[in-house]
Design a protein around this motif. Structure first.
Motif, PDB file in Angstrom:
ATOM      1  N   ALA A   1       0.839  -1.203   0.000  1.00  0.00           N
ATOM      2  CA  ALA A   1       0.000   0.000   0.000  1.00  0.00           C
ATOM      3  C   ALA A   1       0.873   1.253   0.000  1.00  0.00           C
ATOM      4  N   ASN A   2       1.956   1.234   0.788  1.00  0.00           N
ATOM      5  CA  ASN A   2       2.874   2.375   0.809  1.00  0.00           C
ATOM      6  C   ASN A   2       3.529   2.576  -0.547  1.00  0.00           C
ATOM      7  N   ALA A   3       3.937   1.477  -1.180  1.00  0.00           N
ATOM      8  CA  ALA A   3       4.603   1.576  -2.478  1.00  0.00           C
ATOM      9  C   ALA A   3       3.691   2.225  -3.514  1.00  0.00           C
ATOM     10  N   LYS A   4       2.422   1.839  -3.502  1.00  0.00           N
ATOM     11  CA  LYS A   4       1.477   2.428  -4.456  1.00  0.00           C
ATOM     12  C   LYS A   4       1.286   3.919  -4.196  1.00  0.00           C
ATOM     13  N   ALA A   5       1.277   4.289  -2.916  1.00  0.00           N
ATOM     14  CA  ALA A   5       1.060   5.697  -2.574  1.00  0.00           C
ATOM     15  C   ALA A   5       2.286   6.557  -2.862  1.00  0.00           C
ATOM     16  N   LEU A   6       3.470   5.982  -2.768  1.00  0.00           N
ATOM     17  CA  LEU A   6       4.707   6.762  -2.869  1.00  0.00           C
ATOM     18  C   LEU A   6       5.288   6.808  -4.276  1.00  0.00           C
TER      19      LEU A   6
END
Length: 672
Positions: A231-236
């Motif tokens: 989820a963090n990777a998609k957001a960043l």
């Protein structure tokens, strides 16, 4: 009650008071190998006595803590003695009395009047403390607690699991605690709330007799972590929809070592399409434009000595490090992390890999790859080559007679050979046996102290250099002959000088110059960890140790001036340490442009990937960083990375840091 019954009752009470408290034991496991033990006993008044020690290549803590908590699970008295990881004596106390908390250790002496519940985190802590904190958080309102000396912890329930062993089954639950580091830390409690385990691919602590449950716990833990990381990777991560043009940039040419203001770089997909002066590069109408506003544009940096762990990728990338070389890790864990990053499931740098080769024995490094003969060496090297590794790293317990065998086998597979100079072997012999590289500048010095330290498996490989390096004549024929040997054999040096500078000069209670510029931005407990000291320095030897730290820099400059290839590695806190490593090269007398070349083009050439990496030029991979300032003139500006491109994808540094609890970099005040 009759007199006999009274006597029996009194006797039973006496026996219970005299009976020893039950002992709970947890096994310490480093990279799959048993390395130590934690024992916990609880006295009648509730005081816990916790003993904790492990052996990591002759290093490791040995602590005894007495901990008492109140009904809310908060520490009211803590006394810890023993030694820390580097064998420095430890004496730490904490007391809560009438609402006033007081603590003292080698780095801190604090006092605070409490207006709300707070949990004291020991500077030198035992694994048991994580379970105590989890239990206190379970009792706290909103599962939140202030931390002492500073910070706040929060708790989230994870997975339930039923584990089975030969002794039966046990219910355990995972809890994720945030506020201690750059990401949540997981602790497993049993059905009674007692500490059961804390696990990772590198180090684990688990109730004795349940070691076989580690893979199951780690799999459950990784499943939760990976979902959050994805989820963090998609957001960043931002993938430009079409071509991307960076304009008005002060481009650093790593091949020429010069800066070119007013530059444009055009990126299509994950490759650089064109580079030229502003207005001279044809920019497609549908291209996204990023105005660098005169900021520096550099190739992505490379850290050539890391041991990357889950979730450290953000720390590397935020610091502008788009390439790393892992110099020893758990094979399955490393390959899985590399796969996730390449698939876009986790944010992180490009990973190149060097596989560890260690000999068995009491000082063996934390690995299962233990080599005792040629057949085992061949099997390990064949496996590393098959898995796509670029090199092997020989470690300190390897038999000297196996080094030329390993070098020959590795070279036949196209793998580089480097690492530690093994015990009972000097650096000259290591090179003559076929080493392509040497890791750590201390091994260069130990070549000349072989008469005193033949066994380099212990901390003597640090302390001897701290005591003697300043006395070595760098103009001597012996030193010059060795440097010529390095040059003749095209040996690369990976100095990791920052860690030795800290070891030799760091005093408890202060943040060293390497981390002082960023300490205030770090999560409180991470910042606090920077207050610990380095090696135990004998009284009166402080100047000698500082002089030896300076001697390491003089040796680096001598190697550079002699034409020895240097690559920048850290073996320490990701990202931030590489900035300090480059500052230290400049402090040694290497120019800022050359320090940047070391961290970009030199690394790419050593990795044999300079066709794709290490410079900003058409056809190369789009790994670049935008830096506020001009590190080619002021190397410390390298700390001011604003934007990162890796494989053509765009990352905002401020957002990367926010995701791991690091405050954004303060912006310089505009000139008036």
């Amino acid at each position: 009650m009759s007199r006999p019954m009274v006597l029996i009752a009194c006797l039973a009470t006496l026996i219970s008071l005299q009976a020893p408290a039950a002992e709970t034991r947890h096994t310490v496991i480093l990279s799959g190998n048993k390395a130590g033990i934690q024992t916990t006993t609880v006295a009648a008044d509730g005081t816990r006595e916790v003993t904790f020690e492990y052996n990591d290549r002759g290093r490791g803590p040995k602590l005894t803590a007495h901990i008492k908590v109140n009904d809310a699970g908060l520490p009211v008295a803590v006394q810890t003695t023993g030694n820390d990881y580097l064998k420095v004596p430890v004496k730490e106390t904490f007391a809560l009395d009438q609402g006033v908390a007081r603590w003292h250790n080698d780095a801190e002496n604090g006092e605070k009047k409490l207006t709300a519940p707070a949990f004291y985190i020991s500077l030198q802590s035992t694994p048991e403390e994580s379970a105590l904190l989890a239990n206190a958080l379970l009792k706290a309102e909103g599962r939140k607690l202030a931390l002492l000396p500073e910070g706040q912890a929060t708790l989230v329930k994870g997975d339930d699991a039923t584990l089975k062993s030969s002794s039966g089954s046990r219910q355990v639950t995972s809890y994720e605690i945030s506020g201690l580091g750059f990401g949540p830390e997981t602790v497993w409690l049993d059905q009674d709330g007692a500490f059961f385990a804390a696990v990772s691919s590198w180090s684990s602590f688990i109730l004795e007799g349940w070691e076989a449950s580690l893979p199951e716990l780690l799999e459950l833990q990784n499943k939760r972590n990976n979902a959050r990381i994805l989820a963090n990777a998609k957001a960043l991560t931002r993938q430009p929809k079409g071509p991307l043009a960076i304009v008005n940039a002060n481009l650093f040419d790593s091949q020429a070592g010069t800066s070119i203001p007013g530059s444009t770089v055009l990126v299509e997909g994950n490759r650089i399409k064109a580079v030229g002066a502003d207005g001279k590069v044809a920019i497609p109408a549908n291209a996204e434009r990023i105005d660098a506003r005169g900021r520096a544009l550099l190739p992505g940096l490379a850290d050539m000595h890391v041991h990357i762990s889950e979730e450290e990728g953000v720390q590397h990338l935020a610091a502008g490090v788009t390439t790393v070389r892992d110099m020893a890790n758990d094979t399955d864990t490393l390959l899985d992390l590399k796969r996730r990053i390449e698939a876009g499931q986790e944010v992180g740098p490009r990973i190149f890999m060097s596989g560890i080769m260690e000999g068995p024995g009491p000082f063996a490094g934390p690995t299962k790859v233990l080599i005792d003969d040629e057949a085992q060496a061949r099997e390990a090297i064949d496996n590393y080559a098959r898995l796509g590794y670029q090199g092997v790293k020989i470690y300190s317990s390897m038999k000297p007679e196996l080094v030329p065998v390993i070098a020959k086998l590795a070279h036949e597979k196209g793998l580089r050979v480097g690492g530690h100079v093994p015990a009972n072997m000097n650096a000259r012999q290591f090179i003559e046996a076929g080493a392509d590289e040497m890791q750590h500048i201390n091994f260069v010095f130990l070549n000349f102290f072989f008469d005193e330290v033949k066994d380099t498996r212990t901390p003597a490989r640090f302390t001897t250099v701290a005591q003697r390096a300043s006395k070595l004549d760098l103009n001597s024929s012996e030193v010059r002959s060795f440097v010529q040997l390095m040059k003749d054999h095209h040996v690369v040096i990976d100095p990791t000088v920052t860690i030795f500078n800290s070891m030799f000069t760091k005093q408890p209670g202060t943040v060293g110059p390497g981390y002082a510029p960023i300490a205030s931005r770090l999560p409180p407990q991470v910042r606090r960890s920077l207050l610990t000291g380095g090696l135990p320095i004998p009284k009166g030897s402080e100047r000698q140790y500082r002089d030896s730290a300076d001697a390491l820099l003089r040796m680096i400059k001598l190697l550079y001036d002699s034409g020895i290839t240097i690559v920048a590695g850290t073996d320490d806190l990701p990202g931030f340490t590489l900035h300090r490593e480059l500052e230290m090269y400049v402090q040694a007398g290497i120019s800022a442009p050359e320090a940047l070349r070391i961290a970009t083009l030199n690394a790419a050439k050593v990795l044999k990937r300079d066709a794709d990496l290490g410079a900003i030029a058409p056809g190369k991979l789009a790994d670049m960083i935008v830096v506020d300032g001009d590190p080619a003139r002021r190397i410390s500006d390298i700390r001011n990375t604003d934007l990162v491109l890796k494989d053509g994808k765009v990352y905002e540094v401020a957002a990367l840091y926010r995701s791991i609890g690091v405050l954004p970099r303060p912006r310089a005040e505009p000139a008036h």
